[in-house]
Design an enzyme around this catalytic site. Sequence first.
Site, PDB file in Angstrom:
ATOM      1  N   GLU A  21      -3.404  -3.154  -2.509  1.00  0.00           N
ATOM      2  CA  GLU A  21      -3.845  -2.159  -1.515  1.00  0.00           C
ATOM      3  C   GLU A  21      -4.623  -1.078  -2.096  1.00  0.00           C
ATOM      4  OE1 GLU A  21      -5.223  -1.086   3.034  1.00  0.00           O
ATOM      5  OE2 GLU A  21      -3.354  -2.550   2.551  1.00  0.00           O
ATOM      6  N   HIS A  53      -8.627  -6.115   4.975  1.00  0.00           N
ATOM      7  CA  HIS A  53      -8.406  -5.422   6.004  1.00  0.00           C
ATOM      8  C   HIS A  53      -9.712  -5.390   6.903  1.00  0.00           C
ATOM      9  CE1 HIS A  53      -3.810  -4.620   5.185  1.00  0.00           C
ATOM     10  NE2 HIS A  53      -4.066  -5.357   5.778  1.00  0.00           N
ATOM     11  N   ASP A  63      -6.965  -4.177  10.597  1.00  0.00           N
ATOM     12  CA  ASP A  63      -6.379  -2.145  10.239  1.00  0.00           C
ATOM     13  C   ASP A  63      -7.017  -1.697  11.277  1.00  0.00           C
ATOM     14  OD1 ASP A  63      -4.307  -1.048   9.092  1.00  0.00           O
ATOM     15  OD2 ASP A  63      -4.420  -1.158   8.015  1.00  0.00           O
ATOM     16  N   LYS A 108      -7.257   2.403  -2.419  1.00  0.00           N
ATOM     17  CA  LYS A 108      -7.993   3.388  -0.729  1.00  0.00           C
ATOM     18  C   LYS A 108      -8.406   4.753  -2.136  1.00  0.00           C
ATOM     19  CE  LYS A 108      -6.521   6.110   3.283  1.00  0.00           C
ATOM     20  NZ  LYS A 108      -5.633   6.185   4.032  1.00  0.00           N
ATOM     21  N   ASP A 125     -10.425   4.133  10.615  1.00  0.00           N
ATOM     22  CA  ASP A 125      -9.989   3.440  11.458  1.00  0.00           C
ATOM     23  C   ASP A 125     -10.374   2.397  12.640  1.00  0.00           C
ATOM     24  OD1 ASP A 125      -8.441   1.977   9.243  1.00  0.00           O
ATOM     25  OD2 ASP A 125      -7.362   3.491   9.371  1.00  0.00           O
ATOM     26  N   ASP A 141      -9.934  -3.374   2.333  1.00  0.00           N
ATOM     27  CA  ASP A 141      -9.782  -2.520   3.521  1.00  0.00           C
ATOM     28  C   ASP A 141     -11.303  -1.873   3.426  1.00  0.00           C
ATOM     29  OD1 ASP A 141      -9.530  -0.701   5.372  1.00  0.00           O
ATOM     30  OD2 ASP A 141      -7.445  -0.505   5.892  1.00  0.00           O
ATOM     31  N   ASP A 151     -11.650   7.011   6.502  1.00  0.00           N
ATOM     32  CA  ASP A 151     -10.932   6.113   6.860  1.00  0.00           C
ATOM     33  C   ASP A 151     -10.580   6.467   7.527  1.00  0.00           C
ATOM     34  OD1 ASP A 151      -9.084   3.801   6.383  1.00  0.00           O
ATOM     35  OD2 ASP A 151      -8.046   4.907   5.790  1.00  0.00           O
ATOM     36  N   TRP A 185       1.145  -1.590  -0.238  1.00  0.00           N
ATOM     37  CA  TRP A 185      -0.115   0.052   0.322  1.00  0.00           C
ATOM     38  C   TRP A 185       0.303   1.120   0.124  1.00  0.00           C
ATOM     39  CZ3 TRP A 185      -0.150   3.958   3.199  1.00  0.00           C
ATOM     40  CH2 TRP A 185      -1.137   4.989   3.442  1.00  0.00           C
ATOM     41  N   HIS A 244     -11.487   1.735   2.825  1.00  0.00           N
ATOM     42  CA  HIS A 244     -10.429   2.507   2.336  1.00  0.00           C
ATOM     43  C   HIS A 244     -11.688   3.006   0.655  1.00  0.00           C
ATOM     44  CE1 HIS A 244      -6.879   1.456   2.941  1.00  0.00           C
ATOM     45  NE2 HIS A 244      -6.779   2.056   3.719  1.00  0.00           N
TER      46      HIS A 244
END
Length: 425
Positions: free
Chosen positions: A228, A288, A328, A230, A298, A261, A296, A187, A264
């Site tokens: 990955e 993820h 993640d 985003k 997290d 993810d 995003d 990433w 993302h």
Amino acid sequence: MDNHTTIAAYNLAKSAYANYGVDTDKVLETLDNISISLHCWQADDVGDFETKSSSMGGGIQVTGNYPGKANTIEEMRADLEKVLSLLPGKHKLNLHTIYGEFNGEAVDRDQIEVKHFQGWIDWAKKNNVGIDFNASCFSHPYAEDGFTLSSKNPEIRSFWIEHVKRCREISNEIGKQLGTPCIHNTWIPDGSKDTCVDRLGHRTLLKEALDEIFEVEYDTNYMKDAVESKLFGIGSESMVVGSYDFYLGYAIKNNKLICLDNGHFHPTEQVGDKISSVIQYVDEVLLHMTRGVRWDSDHVVTVNDESLLIAQEVIRSGALDRTHVGLDFFDASINRIGAYVTGCRASRKAFLFALLEPTELIKAHEDKGENFERMFLLEQLKTLPWGAVWDFYCLQQQTALDNEVIALVNDYEQAELLERGEVLV
């Protein structure tokens, strides 16, 4: 809850699910074979153990200053061992390059070697876990202008190409030593804060860089590559070079894993819905698991509609043996051990809920156009005693039940975390 009560509750749940044709014993066998990769960076707020300090960058932002952050490799390993002791099931460690053991030596990222991670490999053997690995293309002087592998500066681009090449080589050695494939995930934060005119130029450079990086092929018994995407990041709000379209095309054409993810993508996109599409074209998927709140951000994974749909679509698609599960998220506003335990348990609970679904029964109604019956069955599942199945699974695994976790985490905080002093952010 004592063992007798847990077992009695499970037997009632087992009978309830049997009415729908679900064998809970087999479900727990399958659940136990799911390996979840724990991200090391929750323990220290995406810090690092490099000898040269650098400011966090690449669209990564951790908020909060809860006491107990891991400041050394020893503290991080102690925290991870505590977390593992509170989790049922199989696990791996997900390691970023910036967490190597450099022993005071100034080692730039284009010079890293296996020896800098041998301590982690030995730790993984001791704790019976595998390792996944990540190139760290952020928080570095050569990432300050927002471009790494897609930089128009040949010196910067060559530096990061060499870094990722070395990461793949290290990943291969990790897989060999541990006897389980190490997934190396790529990433990059590359993108533009404001309008970018030459998107094609940057994406062409990224493709060329990846082609060079992947020239060396490794045995997939030891190492597997993932890429990955985003949607946007801090400092790359207007354009991200490694978009979903870019990486999906690259993964399909070059036989790489696509990393999904769920933080993302656009907040209205359902990442779970993508699974049945991408497995038509790629052999394996890397997840993820995170929780984006508005963006995003997290947040710690919880059992919500998003995590449930991801797990359900993996199971419904028969793609469990083609899916790798990793976490993640990073939250410095709460007890970090508690964040780990909550997020990892929630991720496994989502898969348990999905495995307990009588999918064939529901599909039979769906295929007949019996949509009321489908809807009602899906609603019934929400109130079936799946929590009793989870408790029994924890008992089987000889780990703490949910009602014991808070006290155990608080005990560790008092004995260990608070001794580290206040974290200043």
